[in-house]
Design a protein around this motif. Structure first.
Motif, PDB file in Angstrom:
ATOM      1  N   CYS A  13       1.188  -1.619  -0.032  1.00  0.00           N
ATOM      2  CA  CYS A  13      -0.050   0.433  -0.091  1.00  0.00           C
ATOM      3  C   CYS A  13       1.124   1.133  -0.292  1.00  0.00           C
ATOM      4  O   CYS A  13       0.893   2.245  -0.281  1.00  0.00           O
ATOM      5  CB  CYS A  13      -0.943  -0.241   0.865  1.00  0.00           C
ATOM      6  SG  CYS A  13      -2.193  -0.881   0.996  1.00  0.00           S
ATOM      7  N   LEU A  14       2.235   1.402   0.781  1.00  0.00           N
ATOM      8  CA  LEU A  14       2.972   2.308   1.124  1.00  0.00           C
ATOM      9  C   LEU A  14       3.550   2.772  -0.608  1.00  0.00           C
ATOM     10  O   LEU A  14       3.562   3.639  -0.887  1.00  0.00           O
ATOM     11  CB  LEU A  14       4.041   1.806   1.885  1.00  0.00           C
ATOM     12  CG  LEU A  14       3.326   2.241   3.105  1.00  0.00           C
ATOM     13  CD1 LEU A  14       4.535   2.399   4.169  1.00  0.00           C
ATOM     14  CD2 LEU A  14       3.023   3.391   3.629  1.00  0.00           C
ATOM     15  N   ALA A  15       3.166   1.007  -1.154  1.00  0.00           N
ATOM     16  CA  ALA A  15       4.599   1.622  -2.642  1.00  0.00           C
ATOM     17  C   ALA A  15       3.534   2.301  -4.043  1.00  0.00           C
ATOM     18  O   ALA A  15       3.280   2.972  -4.055  1.00  0.00           O
ATOM     19  CB  ALA A  15       4.960  -0.153  -2.639  1.00  0.00           C
ATOM     20  N   ALA A  16       2.424   2.023  -3.308  1.00  0.00           N
ATOM     21  CA  ALA A  16       1.345   1.991  -4.316  1.00  0.00           C
ATOM     22  C   ALA A  16       0.957   3.553  -4.373  1.00  0.00           C
ATOM     23  O   ALA A  16       1.224   4.407  -4.843  1.00  0.00           O
ATOM     24  CB  ALA A  16       0.126   1.645  -4.166  1.00  0.00           C
ATOM     25  N   ALA A  17       1.227   4.301  -2.935  1.00  0.00           N
ATOM     26  CA  ALA A  17       0.846   5.718  -2.664  1.00  0.00           C
ATOM     27  C   ALA A  17       1.725   6.834  -3.302  1.00  0.00           C
ATOM     28  O   ALA A  17       2.074   7.646  -3.599  1.00  0.00           O
ATOM     29  CB  ALA A  17       1.012   5.792  -1.202  1.00  0.00           C
ATOM     30  N   ALA A  18       3.272   5.837  -2.773  1.00  0.00           N
ATOM     31  CA  ALA A  18       4.777   6.788  -3.783  1.00  0.00           C
ATOM     32  C   ALA A  18       4.791   7.188  -4.838  1.00  0.00           C
ATOM     33  O   ALA A  18       4.833   7.449  -5.775  1.00  0.00           O
ATOM     34  CB  ALA A  18       5.647   5.981  -2.887  1.00  0.00           C
ATOM     35  N   ALA A  19       4.243   5.000  -5.751  1.00  0.00           N
ATOM     36  CA  ALA A  19       3.962   5.189  -7.029  1.00  0.00           C
ATOM     37  C   ALA A  19       3.190   6.676  -7.360  1.00  0.00           C
ATOM     38  O   ALA A  19       3.163   6.671  -8.920  1.00  0.00           O
ATOM     39  CB  ALA A  19       3.725   3.890  -7.339  1.00  0.00           C
ATOM     40  N   VAL A  56      -4.405  -1.068 -10.595  1.00  0.00           N
ATOM     41  CA  VAL A  56      -3.794  -0.196  -9.252  1.00  0.00           C
ATOM     42  C   VAL A  56      -4.112   1.153 -10.124  1.00  0.00           C
ATOM     43  O   VAL A  56      -4.177   2.270  -9.680  1.00  0.00           O
ATOM     44  CB  VAL A  56      -3.041  -0.597  -8.533  1.00  0.00           C
ATOM     45  CG1 VAL A  56      -2.806   0.647  -7.282  1.00  0.00           C
ATOM     46  CG2 VAL A  56      -3.541  -1.818  -7.704  1.00  0.00           C
ATOM     47  N   ALA A  57      -3.439   0.985 -11.438  1.00  0.00           N
ATOM     48  CA  ALA A  57      -2.215   2.700 -11.355  1.00  0.00           C
ATOM     49  C   ALA A  57      -3.712   3.133 -12.697  1.00  0.00           C
ATOM     50  O   ALA A  57      -3.543   4.759 -12.030  1.00  0.00           O
ATOM     51  CB  ALA A  57      -1.554   2.242 -12.858  1.00  0.00           C
ATOM     52  N   ILE A  58      -4.472   2.770 -12.468  1.00  0.00           N
ATOM     53  CA  ILE A  58      -5.396   2.984 -13.080  1.00  0.00           C
ATOM     54  C   ILE A  58      -6.118   4.427 -12.843  1.00  0.00           C
ATOM     55  O   ILE A  58      -7.162   5.709 -13.170  1.00  0.00           O
ATOM     56  CB  ILE A  58      -6.483   2.564 -14.312  1.00  0.00           C
ATOM     57  CG1 ILE A  58      -7.585   3.896 -15.641  1.00  0.00           C
ATOM     58  CG2 ILE A  58      -7.990   1.758 -13.285  1.00  0.00           C
ATOM     59  CD1 ILE A  58      -8.086   2.826 -16.376  1.00  0.00           C
TER      60      ILE A  58
END
Length: 259
Positions: A13-19, A56-58
């Protein structure tokens, strides 16, 4: 959804926020999100990793695009046309991908990226031009064909750094400032991600529960990154751009070395 330890889920989840933040500012969030999924879910098939990554990205990309569109001078119609051409280009690139060796492409892309980094560093004025007035028809067609079709083809053929190349291409062809180019690139990304996600969903290779949770963090990161880019301006985006370019070169060099 596979059984995922709480610590791994939190890190994803933290990686998703940073990405989401990186992707909103200058593109290239996939450089962080995709490796995080691969490391965090080592036993999950690659197709499910890629499908979940797109789901996730979209969400983050759409949130960033809406944030930009409300506050930056974005030509949404032109961005959508470029996005549709990029979608067609990516499908064409994917068709030819089986016959191309990534080991052959990596050195070429590394050279191109180093050239781009040198150009941006030696031309401080690059990406500082203020976007104003309607874009001429010739430049619009050039952007649709070269940026949309060309970079879309690259995305389907190979992929890494597509968002960053979009920002650079839009800045060069449409003479946009880097903030407006980032905003336009987000709308293009929404179009291409939607096409890819539709294919993954059709084949049932999306971990929807995990994607839904990570998407919340990706959305927050994307909207925060867009607001920061709008507030700090092109010089800030230029600095992040150089960091992402060098990170991409390092990743490609590592992949080439370990291939």
């Amino acid at each position: 959804m596979p059984d995922i330890p709480l610590t791994v889920l939190l890190l994803l989840c933290l990686a998703a926020a940073a990405a989401g933040w990186i992707d909103a500012v200058v593109g290239g969030g996939g450089l962080l999100l995709l490796p995080a999924l691969l490391l965090g879910l080592p036993h999950v098939p690659a197709a499910h990793i890629l499908g979940t990554n797109k789901a996730v990205a979209i969400v983050g990309t759409t949130g960033a695009a809406v944030t930009y569109a409300r506050r930056a001078p974005v030509d949404v119609g032109t961005a959508v046309r470029i996005g549709l051409m990029a979608l067609a280009g990516s499908m064409t690139g994917a068709f030819f991908a089986a016959g191309i060796s990534s080991e052959t492409l990596r050195p070429v892309i590394m050279v191109v990226l180093l050239g781009v980094a040198a150009f941006v560093m030696l031309r401080p004025s690059f990406g500082r031009a203020q976007a104003g007035g309607p874009v001429g028809r010739r430049r619009t067609v050039l952007a649709i064909v070269l940026v949309g079709g060309g970079i879309g083809f690259y995305d389907g053929l190979f992929g890494p750094g597509t968002g960053t190349f979009l920002v650079l291409g839009l800045t060069a062809v449409l003479h946009l400032d880097l903030v407006t180019a980032s905003a336009t690139a987000k709308i293009v990304n929404v179009c291409t991600n939607a096409g890819a996600l539709a294919m993954f969903a059709y084949h049932g290779t999306v971990l929807w529960q995990l994607a839904g949770l990570m998407a919340v963090f990706n959305l927050a990161g994307g909207m925060f990154g867009a607001r920061m880019a709008l507030r700090k301006g092109s010089e800030f985006v230029r600095g992040v751009l150089l960091v992402v370019v060098f990170s991409l070169v390092a990743k490609l060099a590592f992949d080439q070395w370990t291939a």
